[in-house]
Write an enzyme that holds these catalytic residues in place. Structure first.
Site, short mmCIF file in Angstrom:
data_model
loop_
_atom_site.label_atom_id
_atom_site.label_comp_id
_atom_site.label_asym_id
_atom_site.label_seq_id
_atom_site.Cartn_x
_atom_site.Cartn_y
_atom_site.Cartn_z
N SER A 150 -5.15 3.02 9.37
CA SER A 150 -5.76 2.12 10.34
C SER A 150 -6.06 0.79 9.66
O SER A 150 -5.29 0.32 8.82
CB SER A 150 -7.02 2.79 10.91
OG SER A 150 -7.68 1.95 11.82
N ASN A 155 2.72 4.69 7.35
CA ASN A 155 2.03 3.51 6.81
C ASN A 155 2.60 2.19 7.34
O ASN A 155 1.89 1.20 7.41
CB ASN A 155 2.14 3.59 5.28
CG ASN A 155 1.78 2.30 4.60
OD1 ASN A 155 0.61 1.96 4.47
ND2 ASN A 155 2.79 1.56 4.13
N TYR A 159 -2.91 -5.92 17.34
CA TYR A 159 -2.90 -5.14 16.09
C TYR A 159 -4.16 -4.27 15.99
O TYR A 159 -4.08 -3.07 15.71
CB TYR A 159 -2.82 -6.11 14.91
CG TYR A 159 -2.98 -5.49 13.54
CD1 TYR A 159 -1.92 -4.81 12.94
CD2 TYR A 159 -4.19 -5.58 12.84
CE1 TYR A 159 -2.07 -4.25 11.67
CE2 TYR A 159 -4.34 -5.02 11.58
CZ TYR A 159 -3.27 -4.35 11.00
OH TYR A 159 -3.42 -3.79 9.75
N LYS A 184 -4.65 -0.15 15.78
CA LYS A 184 -5.31 0.49 14.64
C LYS A 184 -6.50 1.34 15.09
O LYS A 184 -6.80 2.37 14.48
CB LYS A 184 -5.73 -0.59 13.63
CG LYS A 184 -4.54 -1.27 12.95
CD LYS A 184 -3.73 -0.27 12.15
CE LYS A 184 -2.53 -0.83 11.47
NZ LYS A 184 -1.81 0.12 10.63
N ILE A 202 0.83 -1.21 0.00
CA ILE A 202 0.00 0.00 0.00
C ILE A 202 0.87 1.27 0.00
O ILE A 202 0.59 2.23 -0.73
CB ILE A 202 -0.95 -0.03 1.23
CG1 ILE A 202 -2.00 -1.14 1.03
CG2 ILE A 202 -1.60 1.32 1.44
CD1 ILE A 202 -2.83 -1.45 2.27
N ASP A 215 14.12 1.59 10.63
CA ASP A 215 12.93 1.18 11.38
C ASP A 215 12.13 2.42 11.78
O ASP A 215 12.55 3.16 12.67
CB ASP A 215 13.39 0.39 12.61
CG ASP A 215 12.24 -0.02 13.50
OD1 ASP A 215 11.08 0.33 13.23
OD2 ASP A 215 12.53 -0.72 14.51
#
Ligand code: NAD
Length: 259
Positions: A145, A93, A159, A163, A20, A66
């Site tokens: 998100s 991102n 996770y 988000k 993405i 990182d």
């Protein structure tokens, strides 16, 4: 449609060697922006920027490291200022997706999720906002998100929590940074076919195609197009909002166990 206010702007996009992030960089370059393309993997960052520079007029420079690490973040912002003299757009991102049941989550995996997905986004936006305020010309942030930051999904709790927290970060900062004309919005992708997801699951498209009301998975360009709109002047009056780009999954999608 061609959006306004993108040409000659300067963007930092993290985790953009593929997937993405890469698609977001590609659309920004196509629209004439200059981009610092970050990836943890040096080779991926360099080959992605070399490839994009051979196609588009905008200027793309690779920066590896990182993006969850504070000194990398500060070096990346300094590098952007040295090369392009300003910062207008930020898209943190990069994220880590660790699957596993709540009952068996290790502290280490929990911390890794927080470190990149939240700490990385938080401090990149903080440092960039300080620069934007000095510049006095505002700026735009799009946080990435997920559909699972909106609706429950099994075996992804840490996770999903990170988000969901990004959505609250945008709400708070839309308020706190609004007077500086810095606006923050969130894109919540649904299942999107990237190099990673296609490696993680054979027939990713086939399965998620059946779970989404529109019968297909997302493409990285679906997400990138919404990001480009939110970074453009056409979205100047949108602030603190989340747009799911998920084929309708958060509205009426199915779960794998429903099939
Ligand atoms: N792909 C999906 O289905 C999906 C769905 C919902 C949300 N998202 C979100 O969209 C974003 C992009 O997803 P994706 O699937 O394209 O990403 P991905 O997992 O494929 O990673 C993209 C790039 O990030 C790099 N990366 C990993 N750790 C990094 C770090 N610490 N610092 C810098 N770079 C790092 C990787 O090397 C890789 O090239 C993420 O925030 C993800 O959570 C993706």
């Amino acid at each position: 449609m061609q959006y306004s206010g993108i040409k000659n702007k300067v963007a930092i996009i993290t985790g953009a060697g593929e997937g993405i992030g890469f698609a977001i960089v590609e659309l920004l370059l196509k629209a004439g922006a200059n981009v610092v393309l970050n990836d943890l993997d040096k080779e991926k960052a360099e080959s992605a920027s070399t490839k994009l520079n051979s196609i588009y007029d905008g200027n793309c420079i690779a920066f590896s490291g990182d993006s969850g690490n504070l000194s990398v973040i500060n070096n990346m912002v300094d590098f952007t200022l040295e090369n392009f003299g300003r910062i207008d757009f930020i898209v943190p991102n990069a994220a880590i997706t660790i699957f596993g049941s709540f009952l068996e989550t290790s502290s280490e995996d929990f911390q890794k999720s927080l470190q990149l997905n939240l700490h990385g986004a938080y401090f990149l936006v903080q440092r960039a906002a300080q620069e934007m305020i000095k510049q006095g010309t505002g700026g735009k942030v799009v946080l990435i998100s997920s559909q699972v930051g909106i609706r429950a999904y099994k075996n992804l709790t840490p996770y999903a929590m990170t988000k969901a927290a990004l959505r609250m970060m945008a709400i708070n900062l839309a308020y706190e940074l609004g007077e500086h004309l810095i606006n923050l919005n969130v894109v919540a992708p649904g299942a999107t076919l990237t190099e990673r997801t296609s490696n993680e699951q054979p027939d990713y498209s086939g399965m998620w195609g059946k779970l989404n009301p529109n019968g297909r998975v997302g493409k990285p360009e679906d997400i990138a197009k919404t990001c480009l709109f939110l970074l453009s002047e056409e979205a100047d009056h949108i602030n603190g909002q989340t747009i799911p780009v998920d084929g309708g999954w958060t509205t009426a999608g199915k779960y794998p166990e429903d099939l």
